[in-house]
Design an enzyme around this catalytic site. Structure first.
Site, PDB file in Angstrom:
ATOM      1  N   LYS A  12      -4.918  -1.920  15.635  1.00  0.00           N
ATOM      2  CA  LYS A  12      -5.566  -0.884  14.642  1.00  0.00           C
ATOM      3  C   LYS A  12      -6.903  -0.227  15.533  1.00  0.00           C
ATOM      4  O   LYS A  12      -7.098   0.795  15.035  1.00  0.00           O
ATOM      5  CB  LYS A  12      -6.347  -2.008  13.724  1.00  0.00           C
ATOM      6  CG  LYS A  12      -5.049  -2.584  12.864  1.00  0.00           C
ATOM      7  CD  LYS A  12      -4.163  -1.359  12.236  1.00  0.00           C
ATOM      8  CE  LYS A  12      -3.146  -2.109  11.350  1.00  0.00           C
ATOM      9  NZ  LYS A  12      -2.166  -1.053  10.849  1.00  0.00           N
ATOM     10  N   ILE A  27       0.846  -1.292   0.175  1.00  0.00           N
ATOM     11  CA  ILE A  27      -0.020   0.104   0.059  1.00  0.00           C
ATOM     12  C   ILE A  27       0.969   1.431  -0.252  1.00  0.00           C
ATOM     13  O   ILE A  27       0.770   2.322  -0.706  1.00  0.00           O
ATOM     14  CB  ILE A  27      -0.959  -0.143   1.240  1.00  0.00           C
ATOM     15  CG1 ILE A  27      -1.794  -1.189   0.978  1.00  0.00           C
ATOM     16  CG2 ILE A  27      -1.510   1.479   1.281  1.00  0.00           C
ATOM     17  CD1 ILE A  27      -2.726  -1.271   2.282  1.00  0.00           C
ATOM     18  N   THR A  40      -1.936  -8.245  -0.734  1.00  0.00           N
ATOM     19  CA  THR A  40      -0.563  -8.083  -0.493  1.00  0.00           C
ATOM     20  C   THR A  40       0.081  -9.215   0.325  1.00  0.00           C
ATOM     21  O   THR A  40      -0.685  -9.997   0.674  1.00  0.00           O
ATOM     22  CB  THR A  40      -0.163  -6.730   0.270  1.00  0.00           C
ATOM     23  OG1 THR A  40      -0.772  -6.775   1.756  1.00  0.00           O
ATOM     24  CG2 THR A  40      -1.050  -5.554  -0.315  1.00  0.00           C
ATOM     25  N   VAL A  72      -6.650  -6.937   1.652  1.00  0.00           N
ATOM     26  CA  VAL A  72      -6.111  -6.390   0.449  1.00  0.00           C
ATOM     27  C   VAL A  72      -4.999  -7.517  -0.010  1.00  0.00           C
ATOM     28  O   VAL A  72      -4.466  -8.149   0.715  1.00  0.00           O
ATOM     29  CB  VAL A  72      -5.182  -5.301   1.013  1.00  0.00           C
ATOM     30  CG1 VAL A  72      -4.346  -4.558  -0.326  1.00  0.00           C
ATOM     31  CG2 VAL A  72      -6.056  -4.250   1.255  1.00  0.00           C
ATOM     32  N   SER A  97      -4.905   2.584   8.679  1.00  0.00           N
ATOM     33  CA  SER A  97      -5.313   1.658   9.645  1.00  0.00           C
ATOM     34  C   SER A  97      -5.827   0.241   8.852  1.00  0.00           C
ATOM     35  O   SER A  97      -5.340  -0.181   8.073  1.00  0.00           O
ATOM     36  CB  SER A  97      -6.451   2.332  10.503  1.00  0.00           C
ATOM     37  OG  SER A  97      -6.867   1.370  11.719  1.00  0.00           O
ATOM     38  N   SER A  98      -7.008  -0.292   9.303  1.00  0.00           N
ATOM     39  CA  SER A  98      -7.417  -1.448   8.581  1.00  0.00           C
ATOM     40  C   SER A  98      -9.025  -1.588   9.211  1.00  0.00           C
ATOM     41  O   SER A  98      -9.526  -1.077  10.353  1.00  0.00           O
ATOM     42  CB  SER A  98      -6.736  -2.826   9.325  1.00  0.00           C
ATOM     43  OG  SER A  98      -7.080  -3.936   9.070  1.00  0.00           O
ATOM     44  N   ASP A 118      13.026   3.073  11.644  1.00  0.00           N
ATOM     45  CA  ASP A 118      12.310   2.024  12.422  1.00  0.00           C
ATOM     46  C   ASP A 118      11.236   3.244  13.149  1.00  0.00           C
ATOM     47  O   ASP A 118      11.745   3.925  13.964  1.00  0.00           O
ATOM     48  CB  ASP A 118      13.296   1.307  13.465  1.00  0.00           C
ATOM     49  CG  ASP A 118      12.318   0.506  14.614  1.00  0.00           C
ATOM     50  OD1 ASP A 118      11.294   0.542  14.506  1.00  0.00           O
ATOM     51  OD2 ASP A 118      13.078  -0.234  15.392  1.00  0.00           O
TER      52      ASP A 118
END
Length: 312
Positions: free
Chosen positions: A171, A27, A202, A200, A153-154, A73
């Site tokens: 999340k 993404i 991925t 998604v 987020s998700s 990081d």
């Protein structure tokens, strides 16, 4: 509220500078592609050095320097500060922050080993890391006169997934954080919103298909669920980058398109006559109070940056 796709509305971002965490793949990479396409300059922060090649490719394709990379990081303040300072040094400031960096390590922690580091990593990256990135972004954007932060987020921030207990918790934390950025537009002209994709296509969750070498049966179900087309996620991101009226909002990206998920109202039992009066008083004090906090934070941050520069 269902929204129409806006992929054909190619708003120009010429002259804008965007920092994208987790921008080397998936993404994050797709968002960087679109930002470059629309004329923005991009600073990629990622734990993977693959971001170096991504930045080089953008520069090669455009024939000029439009992208740089720094290994980052996000769970470390020093890394976040270095990333946003790089954007300032290379391109003059920060207008946009796409906070996409995340990990799936330790997603299912219900019966994992009682190991502090193992337990904390997913929270330190997905939740605490995002907050750290946003705090540094706000300081840089405030100096610039404003900006837009979009958190990736998700759908897991709204639904329960027994096979992803820790991931779901991180999340949910992001949604609460985004919705709490109420006063930022009035304090420093910065907006914070979130895009929440469902499934998604991925490689992100491939690493959690087995736990302790045992296949997780949840994915027999998950593999049957339609995935969200990447253009819908991009539409969600650019909806918030382009619309100056939105703040603290969350939009779901489903296989059928975008749907805004409204925050719940306060329960009527909490809104007494006294509490409503006190709320009015608080709201009058909140903006100047928060502006004072920002001023102190900026002064502290500038002093830290000066001290760091003098040591180098």
């Amino acid at each position: 509220m269902t929204l129409q796709s806006s992929s054909t509305e190619l708003t120009s971002f010429e002259g804008k500078v965007a920092v994208v965490t987790g921008g080397s793949r998936g993404i994050g990479k797709a968002i960087c592609d679109e930002l470059i396409k629309r004329g923005a300059k991009v600073v990629i922060g990622a734990i993977s050095d693959k971001g170096q090649e991504v930045a080089k490719q953008y520069n090669k394709e455009t024939g000029k320097k439009v992208a740089v990379f720094l290994r980052t990081d996000v769970s470390r303040y020093d890394d976040n500060k270095a990333l946003f300072q790089l954007a300032e040094n290379e391109f003059g400031g920060v207008d946009i922050a796409i906070l996409n960096a995340a990990t799936s390590d330790g997603s299912d922690n219900m019966f994992s080993p009682l190991d502090d580091k193992l337990e904390e990593r997913i929270f330190n990256v997905n939740a605490v890391g995002l907050i750290k990135s946003s705090k540094v972004a706000i300081l840089h954007m405030a100096k610039r006169g404003g900006g837009s932060i979009v958190c990736i987020s998700s759908a897991a921030g709204f639904y329960s997934v027994p096979a992803l207990t820790a991931y779901v918790a991180t999340k949910h934390a992001i949604i609460g954080y985004v919705r709490s950025c109420t006063f930022l537009p009035e304090v420093c002209n910065i907006r914070v919103n979130a895009v929440c994709p469902a499934f998604v296509d991925t490689e992100f969750l491939d690493s959690v298909r087995t736990v302790g070498g045992i296949p997780e049966p949840y994915y027999d179900f998950a593999d049957t669920v339609p995935v969200v087309p990447m253009p819908f996620i991009i539409d969600g991101v650019f909806k918030y980058l382009s619309d100056n009226t939105t703040n603290g909002e969350t939009v779901m990206a489903y296989p059928t398109g975008l749907e805004v998920r409204e925050a719940p109202e306060w329960h009527y039992s909490l809104l007494t006559e006294n509490s409503l009066k006190a709320q009015d008083i608080y709201l009058k004090k909140a903006i100047p109070h928060t502006k004072q906090q920002l001023s102190r934070a900026l002064e502290r941050y500038e002093n830290e940056q000066k001290k760091a520069s003098s040591i180098q």
